[in-house]
Scaffold this active site. Structure first.
Site, PDB file in Angstrom:
ATOM      1  N   HIS A  62      -4.427  45.982 -17.326  1.00 45.84           N
ATOM      2  CA  HIS A  62      -3.610  46.881 -17.700  1.00 45.84           C
ATOM      3  C   HIS A  62      -2.511  47.066 -16.655  1.00 45.84           C
ATOM      4  O   HIS A  62      -2.318  46.450 -15.638  1.00 45.84           O
ATOM      5  CB  HIS A  62      -4.107  48.426 -18.200  1.00 45.84           C
ATOM      6  CG  HIS A  62      -4.928  48.843 -16.898  1.00 45.84           C
ATOM      7  ND1 HIS A  62      -6.121  48.835 -16.844  1.00 45.84           N
ATOM      8  CD2 HIS A  62      -4.284  49.430 -15.516  1.00 45.84           C
ATOM      9  CE1 HIS A  62      -6.488  49.547 -15.550  1.00 45.84           C
ATOM     10  NE2 HIS A  62      -5.441  49.590 -14.977  1.00 45.84           N
TER      11      HIS A  62
HETATM   12  C1  T46 Z   1      -6.845  50.360 -11.814  1.00 47.09           C
HETATM   13  C2  T46 Z   1      -7.771  49.752 -11.543  1.00 47.09           C
HETATM   14  C3  T46 Z   1      -7.648  49.204 -10.112  1.00 47.09           C
HETATM   15  C4  T46 Z   1     -11.462  58.355 -15.316  1.00 47.09           C
HETATM   16  O1  T46 Z   1     -11.841  59.296 -16.154  1.00 47.09           O
HETATM   17  N1  T46 Z   1     -10.738  58.762 -14.051  1.00 47.09           N
HETATM   18  C5  T46 Z   1     -10.088  58.094 -13.276  1.00 47.09           C
HETATM   19  O2  T46 Z   1      -9.357  58.392 -12.366  1.00 47.09           O
HETATM   20  C6  T46 Z   1     -10.023  56.386 -13.650  1.00 47.09           C
HETATM   21  C7  T46 Z   1      -9.347  55.528 -12.718  1.00 47.09           C
HETATM   22  C8  T46 Z   1     -10.816  56.165 -14.812  1.00 47.09           C
HETATM   23  N2  T46 Z   1     -11.378  57.128 -15.746  1.00 47.09           N
HETATM   24  C9  T46 Z   1     -12.159  56.739 -16.802  1.00 47.09           C
HETATM   25  C10 T46 Z   1     -11.197  55.999 -17.997  1.00 47.09           C
HETATM   26  C11 T46 Z   1     -12.244  55.029 -18.586  1.00 47.09           C
HETATM   27  O3  T46 Z   1     -12.763  55.753 -19.536  1.00 47.09           O
HETATM   28  O4  T46 Z   1     -12.859  55.677 -16.429  1.00 47.09           O
HETATM   29  C12 T46 Z   1     -12.924  54.657 -17.573  1.00 47.09           C
HETATM   30  C13 T46 Z   1     -12.839  53.230 -16.886  1.00 47.09           C
HETATM   31  O5  T46 Z   1     -11.395  53.287 -16.694  1.00 47.09           O
HETATM   32  P1  T46 Z   1     -10.603  51.964 -16.568  1.00 47.09           P
HETATM   33  O6  T46 Z   1     -10.818  50.849 -17.716  1.00 47.09           O
HETATM   34  O7  T46 Z   1      -8.949  52.324 -16.424  1.00 47.09           O
HETATM   35  O8  T46 Z   1     -10.953  51.288 -15.320  1.00 47.09           O
HETATM   36  P2  T46 Z   1     -10.574  49.946 -14.389  1.00 47.09           P
HETATM   37  O9  T46 Z   1     -11.861  49.508 -13.524  1.00 47.09           O
HETATM   38  O10 T46 Z   1     -10.034  48.810 -15.649  1.00 47.09           O
HETATM   39  O11 T46 Z   1      -9.244  50.256 -13.911  1.00 47.09           O
HETATM   40  C14 T46 Z   1      -9.146  51.211 -12.713  1.00 47.09           C
HETATM   41  C15 T46 Z   1      -7.935  52.067 -13.036  1.00 47.09           C
HETATM   42  O12 T46 Z   1      -7.977  52.751 -14.241  1.00 47.09           O
HETATM   43  C16 T46 Z   1      -6.563  51.496 -12.682  1.00 47.09           C
HETATM   44  O13 T46 Z   1      -5.727  52.523 -12.363  1.00 47.09           O
HETATM   45  O14 T46 Z   1      -5.483  50.035 -11.509  1.00 47.09           O
HETATM   46  O15 T46 Z   1      -8.978  50.459 -11.460  1.00 47.09           O
END
Ligand code: T46
Length: 145
Positions: A62
């Site tokens: 993303h």
């Molecule tokens: C990035 C990479 C390095 C939350 O509730 N709070 C938060 O602060 C974050 C980061 C995520 N979430 C929830 C949202 C989703 O339901 O955790 C779940 C997984 O999030 P996401 O799919 O965005 O996770 P990653 O590991 O793909 O990405 C994360 C960060 O979202 C993003 O900013 O750059 O780590």
């Protein structure tokens, strides 16, 4: 056009930098402290970390509209693939005193996590799903390089 919208559409992977973080060495071990505007160019509003990542899993996939981040391999190692719509690069992170500064408008993928690795993230904004662009085609069309 607002400044942040302009940063999003015009940012490139060359705006993303490796930052050396300070280390206080002691015989009993090291400590690194990260201070807003002193060691990184933004105000830290949120800290989160990725851990217990099963072998072969990838994260990210993303871009962010407004978020500035610093990614640190607080433990172990992993790779970050950066794409701005034109240019790509892969950054290997494997030291707790090295950070990868990422500006808005960069598509990122995190891969090749070593066993037990921890990805520490310092972020400039609270969590907001509206800040994410998770559609790759939409992302490439939104960039205006
Ligand atoms: C990035 C990479 C390095 C939350 O509730 N709070 C938060 O602060 C974050 C980061 C995520 N979430 C929830 C949202 C989703 O339901 O955790 C779940 C997984 O999030 P996401 O799919 O965005 O996770 P990653 O590991 O793909 O990405 C994360 C960060 O979202 C993003 O900013 O750059 O780590």
């Amino acid at each position: 056009m607002s400044l942040l919208t302009m940063i999003f559409s015009k940012s490139t992977i060359f705006d993303c930098e490796i930052l050396q973080l300070p280390v206080v060495h002691k015989q009993s071990g090291n400590i690194t402290s990260i201070n807003s505007f002193e060691n990184i160019p933004f105000d830290i509003k949120r800290i989160y970390y990725l851990y217990d990542i099963p072998g072969g899993e990838e994260r990210g996939g993303h871009a962010h509209r407004n978020l500035f981040q610093l990614l640190v391999a607080a433990g172990g190692a992993f790779e970050v693939s950066l794409f701005d719509g034109v240019n790509r690069k892969i950054v290997h992170l494997d030291r707790p005193n090295i950070g990868l500064y990422i500006v808005p408008g960069i598509w990122r993928e995190l891969l090749n996590f070593s066993s037990g690795s921890i990805c520490l993230v310092l972020a400039s904004l609270p969590y907001s799903e509206e800040d994410y662009i998770r559609d790759y085609t939409y992302f490439t069309r939104s960039k205006n390089l």
